[in-house]
Design an enzyme around this catalytic site. Structure first.
Site, PDB file in Angstrom:
ATOM      1  N   GLU A  82      65.981  27.641 -49.344  1.00 35.57           N
ATOM      2  CA  GLU A  82      65.717  26.294 -49.821  1.00 35.57           C
ATOM      3  C   GLU A  82      66.410  25.946 -51.133  1.00 35.57           C
ATOM      4  O   GLU A  82      66.803  24.800 -51.347  1.00 35.57           O
ATOM      5  CB  GLU A  82      64.198  26.088 -49.995  1.00 35.57           C
ATOM      6  CG  GLU A  82      63.431  25.958 -48.703  1.00 35.57           C
ATOM      7  CD  GLU A  82      63.623  24.591 -48.053  1.00 35.57           C
ATOM      8  OE1 GLU A  82      64.215  23.705 -48.684  1.00 35.57           O
ATOM      9  OE2 GLU A  82      63.201  24.434 -46.896  1.00 35.57           O
ATOM     10  N   SER A 343      -0.056  38.981 -40.762  1.00 36.18           N
ATOM     11  CA  SER A 343      -0.615  40.262 -41.227  1.00 36.18           C
ATOM     12  C   SER A 343       0.314  41.042 -42.142  1.00 36.18           C
ATOM     13  O   SER A 343       0.000  42.181 -42.493  1.00 36.18           O
ATOM     14  CB  SER A 343      -0.954  41.134 -40.009  1.00 36.18           C
ATOM     15  OG  SER A 343      -1.949  40.536 -39.214  1.00 36.18           O
TER      16      SER A 343
END
Length: 681
Positions: A82, A343
């Site tokens: 690039e 419980s």
């Protein structure tokens, strides 16, 4: 003339600008767009693995990046393809611009580009196009300004953050996670080449939609890399045979409820580190989804796994799936929802009783009908077992023995122990009653996990954390003695695992709330504690649901998802009293309570109807009376006057009573009495 390309027009306008103003003034007067953009919030586990990623506000995946996290080979290929003079130009590559203009004049069309990475960053920051001369001139000016105010490293980082890679994917990290399912730290030549090619035409080259275009573009990059010497020819040729991704990968989406909570607590923070283990979290969520398929409709479930030695949560499933609706209300985090614990508080009550010298695991305790004013607890099955050991009462999860013990301890002391251990109980009323011991209090799954972590840690509270680096709000403290904690754990470890569950020495307890609304199972070994809840988020009953049937198997399945085998529970502390019932000190052989000297004998006569304090309506046929226990014959008195003598039956009707308050009394053959007060209308 076709040579009047946008590139040439931009160059001419640029020359005009230089003629009108000095270059420095023109560049310095440039207004820069915001250089700091919103990036995706990342949630990571204890080892830095990704748990969850959020899109930015516009729905794009854009993750913050550091150049140190990117494969150097990819960066080298990017610059070679690039912008090979990136580190030498000032934002605009004039040599490339003149070359591109000359080629355009010779060929009558644009042959090569001259846009630098800095110019591309300018375009990405302003989201401007590339074809219009005004946009190109703006990119040139902005690129020159960026080079003056930023370092090359910062400019390259901006490119790697904003470059488009197809769809709503921006930036190198979002690209590698989406297309390859990994971070960009190490990339193959084929992967790097595709990532170099994609930003030029991100939609036309999307590999999931246009695989041929993607492959062709990638191969052109590979060919260029061999020409520049960036990539050895054998590596480039081998990379040609690598497939391009056939579809996008999903971003990690684990632990949604905890991730949302972390983000809400620190909304400005870009990266959050939790104590969770990503691999374990994934296995638990898979287990939850599988388990949900076998459950009745509209049920949800929650699981918590913690390391009680470190005080860290390793896995947390708030529901079996995560959505904004649906039959399972999966958006509700049931690890924090307040529900009746059933419980599951019984082990704490027994541990408190052991600490206070009220009982021992081998103490005999009565499981028979009992009433505390108007409160008459019943066992879950409605049966009575007579005298049993405390250990057996806990193993069978009997209600009456634990309420007898709680009556001696005091519900307020139970509430205090819960709060000191890090729990946040919510009472329906202001004053706790005996029903608290059987689930008459609001608790969350995280609360119960803290409770059992405390038992696993020898009675010392464990402030569980879920964010790395968090310091406990309260220091660890001793809630019950080591001996009491071990005794309770030893009893719970003697419970048989659910049918079909793998064997293992795991101390666990199940619970079912009133009306079968909640099914619980909480257990621990020498290192981990796991809590499981199953029910409906809206609190409606689940007929036939029991903690032992639904939650316990899932608890043992969750333990199977741990990386390590169960860690053995510790041996008893030296101070633990290990004796059979007959060898216990006399006060511990049989539970009697503090008021035993003044209490009637267990077989003394009792008036079971009408109950004390009852308000009844007379129908003219007299008042029915029911007796229990005692030695006949009986004498029945009403307001101090005998109304029947020599009675041998346990049921009769008392005539002649008038409206108002009355006191009924019964006396048996041994002179033992019982009395109640009632109001008659």
């Amino acid at each position: 003339m076709r040579a009047r390309t946008p590139l040439l027009a931009a160059a001419l306008l640029f020359a005009g600008a230089l003629a009108r103003n000095s270059l420095d003034q023109w560049i310095d007067a440039t207004a820069l767009p915001p250089l700091i953009s919103e990036t995706s919030v990342e949630i990571r586990d204890r080892q830095g693995e990704m748990l969850r990623v959020y899109t930015v506000d516009d729905g794009r995946w854009r993750l913050a990046v550091d150049l140190a996290e990117v494969d150097p080979r990819y960066l080298e290929m990017l610059l070679a393809y690039e912008d090979k003079r990136f580190y030498r130009h000032v934002g605009v590559d004039f040599r490339a611009m003149l070359r591109a203009a000359g080629q355009a004049l010779r060929h009558g069309r644009v042959v090569s580009g001259s846009s630098t990475l800095t110019m591309q960053v300018a375009r990405l920051l302003e989201e401007s196009g590339t074809g219009q001369w005004a946009g190109k001139l703006r990119q040139i000016r902005l690129a020159l300004a960026l080079e003056r105010r930023l370092t090359k490293r910062q400019i390259l980082t901006l490119y790697l953050t904003h470059a488009p890679y197809g769809g709503n994917i921006e930036g190198i990290r979002a690209a590698t996670l989406s297309w390859f399912g990994k971070e960009p730290t190490r990339l193959t030549p084929a992967e790097a080449a595709l990532l170099v090619a994609l930003p030029q035409s991100p939609e036309a080259r999307r590999p999931d939609r246009h695989p041929r275009s993607a492959r062709a573009a990638r191969d052109r990059v590979l060919a260029r890399m061999t020409g520049t010497g960036t990539l050895p020819k054998p590596e480039a040729q081998a990379a040609l045979f690598d497939p391009v991704p056939a579809q996008r990968r999903h971003f990690p989406s684990l632990a949604p409820h905890l991730s949302d909570r972390a983000r809400a607590l620190a909304p400005a923070q870009g990266r959050h580190h939790l104590t969770l283990d990503a691999a374990l979290q994934s296995r638990l969520e898979t287990l939850a989804r599988t388990a949900l398929r076998d459950l009745p409709p509209s049920l949800s479930l929650a699981i918590i796994v913690a390391d009680h030695a470190r005080g860290e949560i390793l896995g947390a499933v708030g529901s079996a799936s995560y959505a904004s609706g649906g039959p399972h209300q999966s958006f509700v985090d049931m690890t924090t929802a307040l529900r009746s614990p059933g419980s599951t508080l019984k082990p704490l009550i027994y541990a408190l009783g052991f600490d206070r010298g009220l009982a021992h695991p081998q103490t005999l305790i009565a499981d028979r009908p009992v009433a505390f004013g108007r409160y008459a607890p019943q066992n879950f099955d409605g049966q009575f077992r007579g005298e049993v050991t405390v250990a057996e009462a806990l193993r069978q999860s009997l209600n009456i023995p634990v309420v007898l013990l709680l009556d001696e301890i005091g519900p307020a002391h139970l509430m205090s122990a819960m709060r000191r251990s890090g729990m946040r109980p919510a009472l329906p009323g202001d004053t706790p009653g005996l029903a608290v011991g059987l689930g008459g209090v609001g608790l969350s799954l995280i609360d119960l996990t803290r409770l059992y972590a405390m038992l696993a840690q020898g009675g010392q509270s464990v402030p569980l954390s879920w964010r790395m680096g968090d310091t406990p709000a309260t220091p660890s403290r001793q809630i019950i003695s080591r001996a009491a904690a071990w005794q309770v754990g030893h009893i719970l470890a003697s419970l048989a695992p659910p049918p079909g569950a793998p064997p293992g020495r795991l101390a666990y307890k199940t619970g079912t709330s009133y009306g079968h609304r909640d099914a619980w199972a909480v257990g621990y070994d020498g290192q981990h504690v796991i809590g499981v809840w199953i029910g409906r988020p809206n609190g409606t009953p689940v007929p036939g649901a029991f903690g032992g049937d639904l939650a316990a198997p899932l608890l043992f399945e969750a333990y199977q998802r741990l990386d390590s085998a169960p860690v053995p529970l510790p041996p008893p502390p030296p101070e633990t009293l290990l004796l059979a019932t007959a060898n216990l000190p006399q006060p511990l052989r049989r539970f009697t309570g503090r008021d035993a000297a003044f209490a009637p004998a267990p077989n003394a006569p009792k008036l079971i109807f009408p109950p004390d304090g009852a308000r009844l309506t007379l129908d003219g046929a007299g008042l029915p009376v029911k007796l229990r226990d005692g030695t006949p014959p009986f004498t029945l008195l009403a307001n101090g006057a005998p109304v029947a003598t020599g009675l041998r039956q346990h049921e009769l009707t008392v005539p002649g009573l008038t409206k108002g308050f009355s006191e009924l009394a019964v006396i048996d053959a041994k002179g033992r009495a019982a009395r109640v007060s009632v109001r008659l209308d």
